[in-house]
Design an enzyme around this catalytic site. Structure first.
Site, PDB file in Angstrom:
ATOM      1  N   TYR A 207       4.784  -9.816   1.533  1.00  0.00           N
ATOM      2  CA  TYR A 207       3.829 -10.012   1.373  1.00  0.00           C
ATOM      3  C   TYR A 207       3.392 -10.781   0.548  1.00  0.00           C
ATOM      4  O   TYR A 207       1.538 -11.362   0.105  1.00  0.00           O
ATOM      5  CB  TYR A 207       3.289  -8.742   1.891  1.00  0.00           C
ATOM      6  N   ARG A 242       2.088  -8.021   6.298  1.00  0.00           N
ATOM      7  CA  ARG A 242       1.219  -7.487   7.435  1.00  0.00           C
ATOM      8  C   ARG A 242       1.487  -6.907   8.269  1.00  0.00           C
ATOM      9  O   ARG A 242       1.402  -6.099   9.302  1.00  0.00           O
ATOM     10  CB  ARG A 242      -0.286  -7.247   6.424  1.00  0.00           C
ATOM     11  N   TYR A 324       4.158   0.098  -0.227  1.00  0.00           N
ATOM     12  CA  TYR A 324       3.844   1.440   0.567  1.00  0.00           C
ATOM     13  C   TYR A 324       4.069   2.261   0.218  1.00  0.00           C
ATOM     14  O   TYR A 324       3.789   2.965  -0.144  1.00  0.00           O
ATOM     15  CB  TYR A 324       3.477   0.889   1.897  1.00  0.00           C
TER      16      TYR A 324
END
Length: 355
Positions: A207, A242, A324
């Site tokens: 990302y 994502r 995350y």
């Protein structure tokens, strides 16, 4: 809002109780006569049941979403996308609008399929994720494994080497290099030197590459290395970025040939024979903790085994930045890994210029 999952005691029973209460409220709304013996006006019953069901549904939705945390958070996006489609289907039926119902079904099914793909890629139960972690333990995880070793830090400034390309300058450089007369700051950086010596090179984007918009510089690096006769490939994790396919789209935008891009299942066994792996903005998808640390939140998730390469260079903005999962990547402490700090775009531009 914290990225860690909300783990209330009796979570599953709480969800089941709210669903049952909402069902009773729906029954009272559709047939207010069930409470007619209490002497309450039917319109009042319908308004009260609709209001109560709407409030309780909002609480249930918040609890279901909050119960999905850590590395499973990207799945929330696809789950909610699917839910919005089914809500549109219901609205289409209520209004008698077939087009609305058809469009809602398309959105609902596409979101559900995307959720299934992400759950399969992350080794998660799709039923558990959709039902807010139903059936999973609410006990606190054990203590995470301690990081051993030190992080080897590289510098963006050391990546650029200014060497003349004329034939006489090259001959002079070789002559003085052989007799150790070249100052150390003019010598190739570790990354550049390793790339020039490598035969097999893997680039693993994450990302961070998308945020830095570094796909065009990375594409040029890959093309230059391939023109030198090296074997260059891109390894893409199914949930990198994502959304599944986000990195594939970015690389296609930068005109990276499709035959250079490989999925995780196709490429994971080749890291043992890879001379250099460059990780750009990826964290959880290349974390060795998924295989080595049973106490971490991503344990059991399939990852790209980049640490098995002979040399690994990780481009990160800062050492403390996490994915995350909210945990530091253990591969940063391995002996064959060097961390290049800085913006991914600047790092890739410096490397492109050096090559």
């Amino acid at each position: 809002m914290s990225s860690s999952p909300l783990q209330l005691p009796g979570r599953d029973q709480l969800n089941l109780g709210m669903v049952s209460t909402i069902a009773l409220g729906m029954a009272a709304f559709l047939n207010p006569a069930v409470v007619e013996s209490a002497g309450i006006d039917p319109d009042t019953v319908q308004l009260a049941s609709l209001t109560f069901s709407a409030i309780l549904s909002s609480i249930l939705g918040l609890h279901l979403v909050a119960s999905i945390g850590g590395p499973d958070m990207p799945v929330v996006i696809t789950v909610l996308n699917s839910y919005s489609g089914w809500a549109l289907v219901a609205e289409g039926f209520l209004l008698g609008n077939s087009l609305l119902a058809q469009v809602g079904a398309l959105i609902g099914f596409s979101g559900a399929i995307l959720t299934w793909i992400m759950c399969e890629a992350m080794g998660r139960s799709i039923t558990s994720v959709i039902l807010g972690g139903a059936g999973t333990s609410t006990a606190a995880p054990g203590e995470a494994a301690e990081m051993e070793g030190e992080v080897t830090i590289g510098s963006v400034d050391n990546l650029v080497v200014s060497v003349s390309t004329s034939i006489w300058s090259c001959i002079a450089f070789v002559f003085f290099y052989e007799f150790a007369l070249i100052p150390s700051f003019l010598l190739p950086s570790p990354l550049q030197e390793t790339l020039l010596e490598a035969d097999s090179i893997m680039i693993v984007p994450g990302y961070g590459l998308a945020v830095a918009q570094a796909q065009f510089a990375v594409a040029d690096i890959a093309k230059k290395l391939k023109a030198m006769g090296k074997k260059v490939r891109f390894g893409i994790h199914p949930v990198a970025g994502r959304m599944p396919g986000q990195l594939n789209v970015l690389l296609a935008e930068a005109s990276v040939p499709y035959d250079m891009v490989f999925e995780m299942d196709e490429i994971n066994d080749d890291f043992d024979d890879t001379d250099v792996t460059i990780v750009i903005g990826a964290s959880d998808t290349v974390s060795s903790a998924a295989e080595d640390d049973p106490n971490c939140s991503i344990y059991g998730m399939p990852v790209l085994r980049v640490w098995k390469s002979k040399n690994v260079f990780v481009s990160k903005r800062t050492i403390g930045s996490t994915g995350y999962a909210g945990m530091e990547n253990p591969i940063l402490y391995k002996e064959n890994v060097e961390v290049v700090l800085g913006d991914a775009h600047d790092t890739c531009e410096a490397l492109r210029s050096a090559l």
